[in-house]
Design a protein around this motif. Structure first.
Motif, mmCIF file in Angstrom:
data_model
loop_
_atom_site.group_PDB
_atom_site.id
_atom_site.type_symbol
_atom_site.label_atom_id
_atom_site.label_comp_id
_atom_site.label_asym_id
_atom_site.label_seq_id
_atom_site.Cartn_x
_atom_site.Cartn_y
_atom_site.Cartn_z
ATOM 1 N N ASP A 6 -19.352 5.404 -37.661
ATOM 2 C CA ASP A 6 -20.737 5.013 -37.693
ATOM 3 C C ASP A 6 -20.797 3.609 -38.122
ATOM 4 O OD1 ASP A 6 -21.426 7.418 -36.798
ATOM 5 O OD2 ASP A 6 -22.913 7.954 -38.408
ATOM 6 N N GLN A 7 -21.425 2.776 -37.442
ATOM 7 C CA GLN A 7 -21.657 1.403 -37.768
ATOM 8 C C GLN A 7 -22.842 0.925 -37.044
ATOM 9 O OE1 GLN A 7 -18.326 -1.034 -36.369
ATOM 10 N NE2 GLN A 7 -19.278 -1.527 -34.452
ATOM 11 N N SER A 8 -23.588 0.133 -37.822
ATOM 12 C CA SER A 8 -25.182 -0.447 -37.603
ATOM 13 C C SER A 8 -24.873 -1.565 -36.461
ATOM 14 C CB SER A 8 -25.881 -0.894 -38.725
ATOM 15 O OG SER A 8 -26.216 0.258 -39.458
ATOM 16 N N MET A 9 -25.861 -1.812 -35.818
ATOM 17 C CA MET A 9 -25.756 -3.223 -34.843
ATOM 18 C C MET A 9 -25.966 -4.170 -35.741
ATOM 19 S SD MET A 9 -28.264 -4.054 -31.763
ATOM 20 C CE MET A 9 -27.636 -2.708 -30.618
ATOM 21 N N LYS A 10 -25.193 -5.340 -35.484
ATOM 22 C CA LYS A 10 -25.357 -6.538 -36.451
ATOM 23 C C LYS A 10 -25.795 -7.290 -35.556
ATOM 24 C CE LYS A 10 -23.048 -9.564 -39.464
ATOM 25 N NZ LYS A 10 -21.742 -9.795 -40.387
ATOM 26 N N THR A 11 -26.909 -8.247 -35.677
ATOM 27 C CA THR A 11 -27.433 -8.861 -34.843
ATOM 28 C C THR A 11 -26.821 -10.233 -34.653
ATOM 29 O OG1 THR A 11 -29.658 -8.284 -35.749
ATOM 30 C CG2 THR A 11 -29.843 -10.170 -34.480
ATOM 31 N N PRO A 12 -26.663 -10.702 -33.293
ATOM 32 C CA PRO A 12 -25.867 -11.856 -32.931
ATOM 33 C C PRO A 12 -26.676 -13.126 -33.079
ATOM 34 C CG PRO A 12 -26.527 -10.833 -30.942
ATOM 35 C CD PRO A 12 -26.962 -9.926 -32.030
ATOM 36 N N LYS A 13 -26.262 -14.464 -33.137
ATOM 37 C CA LYS A 13 -26.946 -15.584 -33.162
ATOM 38 C C LYS A 13 -27.025 -16.446 -32.024
ATOM 39 C CE LYS A 13 -26.796 -16.229 -38.139
ATOM 40 N NZ LYS A 13 -26.593 -17.150 -39.238
ATOM 41 N N ASN A 14 -27.723 -17.032 -31.573
ATOM 42 C CA ASN A 14 -27.973 -18.486 -30.769
ATOM 43 C C ASN A 14 -27.202 -19.578 -31.225
ATOM 44 O OD1 ASN A 14 -28.527 -20.299 -29.066
ATOM 45 N ND2 ASN A 14 -30.822 -19.992 -29.104
ATOM 46 N N ILE A 15 -25.782 -19.812 -30.935
ATOM 47 C CA ILE A 15 -25.101 -20.966 -31.366
ATOM 48 C C ILE A 15 -24.918 -21.941 -30.152
ATOM 49 C CG2 ILE A 15 -23.006 -21.869 -32.533
ATOM 50 C CD1 ILE A 15 -24.823 -20.117 -34.220
ATOM 51 N N ASP A 16 -25.701 -22.950 -30.125
ATOM 52 C CA ASP A 16 -25.702 -23.926 -29.120
ATOM 53 C C ASP A 16 -25.959 -23.410 -27.706
ATOM 54 O OD1 ASP A 16 -25.244 -26.101 -31.021
ATOM 55 O OD2 ASP A 16 -23.161 -25.736 -30.834
ATOM 56 N N GLY A 17 -26.870 -22.546 -27.690
ATOM 57 C CA GLY A 17 -27.340 -21.847 -26.411
ATOM 58 C C GLY A 17 -26.350 -20.697 -26.030
ATOM 59 N N GLN A 18 -25.445 -20.120 -26.818
ATOM 60 C CA GLN A 18 -24.520 -19.055 -26.539
ATOM 61 C C GLN A 18 -24.652 -17.950 -27.719
ATOM 62 O OE1 GLN A 18 -20.635 -20.888 -26.059
ATOM 63 N NE2 GLN A 18 -20.762 -20.775 -24.006
ATOM 64 N N VAL A 19 -24.495 -16.658 -27.163
ATOM 65 C CA VAL A 19 -24.621 -15.589 -28.077
ATOM 66 C C VAL A 19 -23.210 -15.477 -28.676
ATOM 67 C CG1 VAL A 19 -25.041 -13.095 -28.116
ATOM 68 C CG2 VAL A 19 -26.370 -14.249 -26.687
#
Length: 301
Positions: A87-100
């Protein structure tokens, strides 16, 4: 067929006649493959194998005597939620220079389904695949093109800029969240995104509430980050999944508007229930003593 069935008996009779009275007759048992009939009767054939289709090294086998429901539930729990569990939780990605960038899939091992599948297997040797569900963050690079066009929720709180340790803790935790992106249905966990407030990660001691009293503790101030974030996402119409209150009133929001976090047990979680992606930005102005979070989306929502 009858003459064939009589052959072993005749052979045994002849052998017996040729043996002395004190000698033991050892007739050869019929052989089935590589095992005799005696070995087949003594060897348990009722086994269940559990495997992971994505990990060829994972294989667990249960015999008939091991198919006890309580023990199977303990096995499933450890396999799912143990120290090295699936089990692992979803980790939120980031917007880095228009890319996930970054992020982590949500992985859930269905413990009940695993136990039921093992208990309801067929009598003969059976193989059961681990019931694992994987959910990836639901946001793409294309979703980020206009994700900052419109603010749909924002909130600010004030702090004493002279409390350097607290200010640094607020800055570090806010920076961890800055530019997080959530697609429709994606879930945010403060613990997963911010991580533990340890000295090794740059956090400092500051005022915290412990057992209903104010005292110094590592990471003091991160609850102001989580509380400010809560008020911003609540105004943006995101769905609150988990939130906890402080045991004492706090000064930077009205009573009841807080979101306390404590590593290991009290998390702050929310979910994007909208049908469009959103981005969370955070900023800390140490000179004016303010921390601010904004939730933005494309203007065409």
């Amino acid at each position: 067929m009858k003459p064939l069935r009589l052959l072993p008996i005749v052979g045994l009779f002849v052998l017996s006649s040729a043996c002395g009275a004190d000698e033991e007759v050892m007739a050869s048992a019929p052989v089935f493959g590589e095992k005799s009939l005696h070995e087949l009767r003594e060897t348990p054939t009722h086994k269940v194998s559990v495997y992971d289709e994505n990990d060829e090294d994972f294989h667990v086998e249960f015999t008939r005597d091991e198919l006890q429901e309580d023990e199977l539930r303990s096995f499933a729990k450890e396999l799912a939620r143990g120290e090295n569990g699936y089990d692992q939780s979803m980790k939120t990605p980031k917007n880095i220079d228009g890319q996930v960038e970054g992020g982590q899939d949500q992985v859930i091992l269905d413990e009940n389904a695993l136990v039921e599948n093992i208990l309801n297997h067929s009598y003969y040797h059976d193989s059961i695949k681990l019931p694992i569900e994987v959910t990836s963050p639901n946001v793409t690079d294309d979703d980020l093109q206009a994700i900052s066009d419109e603010t749909i929720g924002s909130f600010s709180t004030s702090f004493d800029a002279s409390t350097t340790g607290r200010v640094e803790n607020i800055r570090l935790s806010t920076e961890s969240i800055h530019r997080s992106v959530l697609g429709p249905g994606d879930r945010f966990s403060f613990h997963e995104v911010v991580g533990p407030a340890t000295a090794e990660r740059g956090y400092q001691e500051a005022n915290v509430i412990v057992d209903g009293e104010f005292t110094n503790g590592m990471g003091g101030g991160i609850c102001q980050t989580s509380t400010t974030l809560y008020n911003a996402v609540e105004r943006a119409g995101l769905d609150i999944v988990e939130r906890h209150h402080h045991s004492l009133p706090i000064s930077y929001v009205p009573e009841g508007d807080d979101a306390m976090v404590s590593w290991g047990w009290a998390d702050f979680k929310f979910e994007n229930g909208h049908d469009f992606p959103v981005m969370i930005t955070g900023s800390v102005d140490a000179s004016s003593g303010q921390v601010t979070f904004e939730v933005t989306a494309a203007e065409s929502i």
